[in-house]
Design a protein around this motif. Structure first.
Motif, PDB file in Angstrom:
ATOM      1  N   UNK A  80       0.847  -1.186   0.000  1.00 53.07           N
ATOM      2  CA  UNK A  80       0.000   0.000   0.000  1.00 53.07           C
ATOM      3  C   UNK A  80       0.888   1.243   0.000  1.00 53.07           C
ATOM      4  N   UNK A  81       0.467   2.248  -0.747  1.00 49.44           N
ATOM      5  CA  UNK A  81       1.237   3.490  -0.820  1.00 49.44           C
ATOM      6  C   UNK A  81       0.759   4.454   0.261  1.00 49.44           C
ATOM      7  N   UNK A  82       1.651   4.743   1.193  1.00 43.55           N
ATOM      8  CA  UNK A  82       1.358   5.709   2.258  1.00 43.55           C
ATOM      9  C   UNK A  82       2.465   6.755   2.258  1.00 43.55           C
ATOM     10  N   UNK A  83       2.069   8.008   2.201  1.00 48.43           N
ATOM     11  CA  UNK A  83       3.058   9.084   2.202  1.00 48.43           C
ATOM     12  C   UNK A  83       3.895   9.033   3.472  1.00 48.43           C
ATOM     13  N   UNK A  84       5.215   9.127   3.361  1.00 53.57           N
ATOM     14  CA  UNK A  84       6.048   9.165   4.572  1.00 53.57           C
ATOM     15  C   UNK A  84       5.728  10.364   5.454  1.00 53.57           C
ATOM     16  N   UNK A  85       5.188  11.433   4.863  1.00 55.06           N
ATOM     17  CA  UNK A  85       4.835  12.605   5.653  1.00 55.06           C
ATOM     18  C   UNK A  85       3.640  12.325   6.564  1.00 55.06           C
ATOM     19  N   UNK A  86       2.702  11.520   6.078  1.00 63.01           N
ATOM     20  CA  UNK A  86       1.582  11.114   6.923  1.00 63.01           C
ATOM     21  C   UNK A  86       2.103  10.292   8.097  1.00 63.01           C
ATOM     22  N   UNK A  87       3.035   9.390   7.802  1.00 61.79           N
ATOM     23  CA  UNK A  87       3.617   8.559   8.855  1.00 61.79           C
ATOM     24  C   UNK A  87       4.451   9.396   9.827  1.00 61.79           C
ATOM     25  N   UNK A  88       5.075  10.464   9.331  1.00 57.77           N
ATOM     26  CA  UNK A  88       5.823  11.353  10.227  1.00 57.77           C
ATOM     27  C   UNK A  88       4.912  11.921  11.308  1.00 57.77           C
ATOM     28  N   UNK A  89       3.728  12.351  10.909  1.00 58.32           N
ATOM     29  CA  UNK A  89       2.772  12.886  11.875  1.00 58.32           C
ATOM     30  C   UNK A  89       2.397  11.821  12.896  1.00 58.32           C
ATOM     31  N   UNK A  90       2.071  10.624  12.411  1.00 56.49           N
ATOM     32  CA  UNK A  90       1.683   9.524  13.295  1.00 56.49           C
ATOM     33  C   UNK A  90       2.828   9.106  14.202  1.00 56.49           C
ATOM     34  N   UNK A  91       4.021   8.976  13.633  1.00 59.05           N
ATOM     35  CA  UNK A  91       5.178   8.561  14.426  1.00 59.05           C
ATOM     36  C   UNK A  91       5.566   9.618  15.459  1.00 59.05           C
ATOM     37  N   UNK A  92       5.345  10.886  15.120  1.00 56.68           N
ATOM     38  CA  UNK A  92       5.607  11.950  16.082  1.00 56.68           C
ATOM     39  C   UNK A  92       4.688  11.837  17.290  1.00 56.68           C
ATOM     40  N   UNK A  93       3.432  11.512  17.029  1.00 57.83           N
ATOM     41  CA  UNK A  93       2.471  11.307  18.115  1.00 57.83           C
ATOM     42  C   UNK A  93       2.909  10.139  18.997  1.00 57.83           C
ATOM     43  N   UNK A  94       3.261   9.016  18.352  1.00 59.17           N
ATOM     44  CA  UNK A  94       3.651   7.819  19.097  1.00 59.17           C
ATOM     45  C   UNK A  94       4.935   8.062  19.890  1.00 59.17           C
ATOM     46  N   UNK A  95       5.924   8.685  19.251  1.00 56.33           N
ATOM     47  CA  UNK A  95       7.212   8.920  19.909  1.00 56.33           C
ATOM     48  C   UNK A  95       7.057   9.804  21.145  1.00 56.33           C
ATOM     49  N   UNK A  96       6.132  10.751  21.074  1.00 56.50           N
ATOM     50  CA  UNK A  96       5.890  11.602  22.237  1.00 56.50           C
ATOM     51  C   UNK A  96       5.146  10.834  23.323  1.00 56.50           C
ATOM     52  N   UNK A  97       4.204   9.993  22.915  1.00 53.90           N
ATOM     53  CA  UNK A  97       3.417   9.231  23.881  1.00 53.90           C
ATOM     54  C   UNK A  97       4.279   8.253  24.679  1.00 53.90           C
ATOM     55  N   UNK A  98       5.300   7.662  24.018  1.00 45.37           N
ATOM     56  CA  UNK A  98       6.151   6.688  24.715  1.00 45.37           C
ATOM     57  C   UNK A  98       7.325   7.351  25.414  1.00 45.37           C
ATOM     58  N   UNK A  99       7.498   8.649  25.217  1.00 43.14           N
ATOM     59  CA  UNK A  99       8.553   9.373  25.909  1.00 43.14           C
ATOM     60  C   UNK A  99       9.873   9.428  25.186  1.00 43.14           C
ATOM     61  N   UNK A 100       9.871   9.216  23.865  1.00 44.15           N
ATOM     62  CA  UNK A 100      11.106   9.331  23.081  1.00 44.15           C
ATOM     63  C   UNK A 100      11.344  10.769  22.644  1.00 44.15           C
TER      64      UNK A 100
END
Length: 395
Positions: free
Chosen positions: A238-258
């Motif tokens: 599936x084609x997913x823009x890396x920029x969309x994933x950047x937003x999601x990963x930023x949320x996750x990284x903050x939630x886990x304390x990275x």
């Protein structure tokens, strides 16, 4: 033109935009004034490669996009994203309004091919505009290939001032409620976006003195790299823009304390990143020549007016259903006309123009910024690219 002269001229134009926005208390957004000045510059004395000459080539701009979007993700928690389900529905309703009105009315005025080419860039960004431009060129429609780019670079002229007006009305309404004691910070959906509730849990063991600017940049860049790498791994499926994933990963990284909240700002890099990205985006105006504008002015204005009208009606209806104010609903749907970073810049300009009180700013920020950011990514980064992939097959 030397590099530093080019940089000085470009930054001066951005500064003029800031001055006018401040003087008009954000009724005239800075990005609108800057866009007009850049357009005049390209029509007169700007060399075509002035932005690259100033030191912001595409590779640098892409790097800044990764950092900025990942940083944006740190401003939102998982719960805040879930809370924005109304925003997503309103943004989608606005896009549906654009499609419905343009096909129902615009087809008879400008032809079906023009409307097919116009819709994805109108609800999206550079990627969807390029897809439709290349598709139109391949279909033997050179004027429409240019039209796809022009509508992308010009749609903000409608979106910027309208968004500013809507957000000012929404902000004044919210401030009145807050000052009357009808609401407090805790009642505002999304909470305080700038609070440091999520500490760096994964680095509790590390002395604070080692959390340097470079360490903040490293962690931010690493999360951006992970987003890019996952998009590559998913590409065959599936084609997913890396920029969309950047937003999601930023949320996750903050939630886990990275990551901490707003690491780019704390690393003293946010202002420069916004500067570089703004120059790169406004660089798109070099394609809009005076001759091109004269030839395409009627379909350009017609498509934008019809699209915004459809967006307003559909977002208003969805806003009423979801009990969201018409001003906020329309502002959210208008993000389709520009996306990031304009949604961030305009929202903050309005907040700063409405009040100097820190508590009031927190209330306005937590109410208006999360939906504006989420809507910008739903419309520009996700939906528009999907639409472009579908619509290009109709040419």
């Amino acid at each position: 033109m030397s590099q530093m002269l080019a940089l000085s001229v470009l930054v001066f134009f951005l500064f003029i935009g800031d001055v006018i926005a401040i003087r008009t208390k954000a009724w005239v957004p800075s990005i609108f004034i800057s866009a007009v000045l850049f357009l005049i510059g390209y029509w007169t004395f700007f060399p075509e490669n002035i932005v690259e000459l100033a030191g912001i080539p595409p590779t640098v701009a892409v790097m800044l996009i990764y950092l900025l979007i990942t940083n944006m993700g740190t401003l939102l928690s998982v719960q805040e994203l879930i809370n924005q389900w109304k925003t997503i529905l309103i943004a989608l309703a606005g896009i549906l309004g654009i499609i419905t009105v343009l096909f129902a009315v615009g087809t008879f005025l400008f032809g079906s091919e023009t409307i097919i080419v116009a819709i994805p860039p109108l609800v999206g960004g550079l990627v969807s505009a390029l897809i439709m431009s290349e598709g139109a060129a391949a279909a033997g429609l050179p004027s429409l290939a240019v039209f796809a780019i022009v509508i992308y670079v010009m749609q903000g002229f409608a979106g910027y001032p309208l968004t500013s007006v809507m957000l000012k009305k929404e902000g004044n309404r919210l401030l009145q409620q807050f000052r009357n004691g009808e609401i407090d910070e805790k009642q505002v959906e999304g909470g305080n976006i700038d609070s440091d509730v999520n500490e760096l849990k994964l680095f509790k063991w590390m002395p604070e003195k080692y959390n340097t600017e470079f360490f903040k940049f490293f962690r931010l860049a690493f999360v951006g790299f992970l987003a890019y790498q996952v998009s590559v791994w998913l590409a065959p499926v599936v084609t997913i823009s890396p920029f969309v994933l950047c937003l999601l990963f930023g949320v996750i990284a903050t939630s886990v304390g990275f990551l901490e909240k707003h690491p780019l700002k704390k690393a003293n890099g946010f202002g420069f990143a916004i500067l570089g990205l703004m120059l790169f985006i406004l660089d798109g105006l070099k394609k809009a020549t005076p001759e091109m504008m004269v030839e395409l002015i009627w379909p350009l204005i017609g498509c934008i007016v019809l699209g915004v009208a459809g967006m307003y009606v559909f977002s208003l209806i969805m806003g009423k259903v979801l009990k969201v104010s018409k001003e906020m609903a329309f502002a959210v749907s208008l993000t389709a006309l520009y996306g990031f970073p304009a949604d961030y810049i305009i929202t903050n300009e309005v907040i700063n123009a409405l009040t100097t009180d820190e508590k009031e700013r927190e209330v306005l920020t937590s109410h208006m910024l999360p939906p504006m950011l989420v809507a910008g990514f739903i419309t520009v980064t996700i939906v528009s690219v999907v639409l472009a992939g579908v619509f290009v097959g109709f040419l």
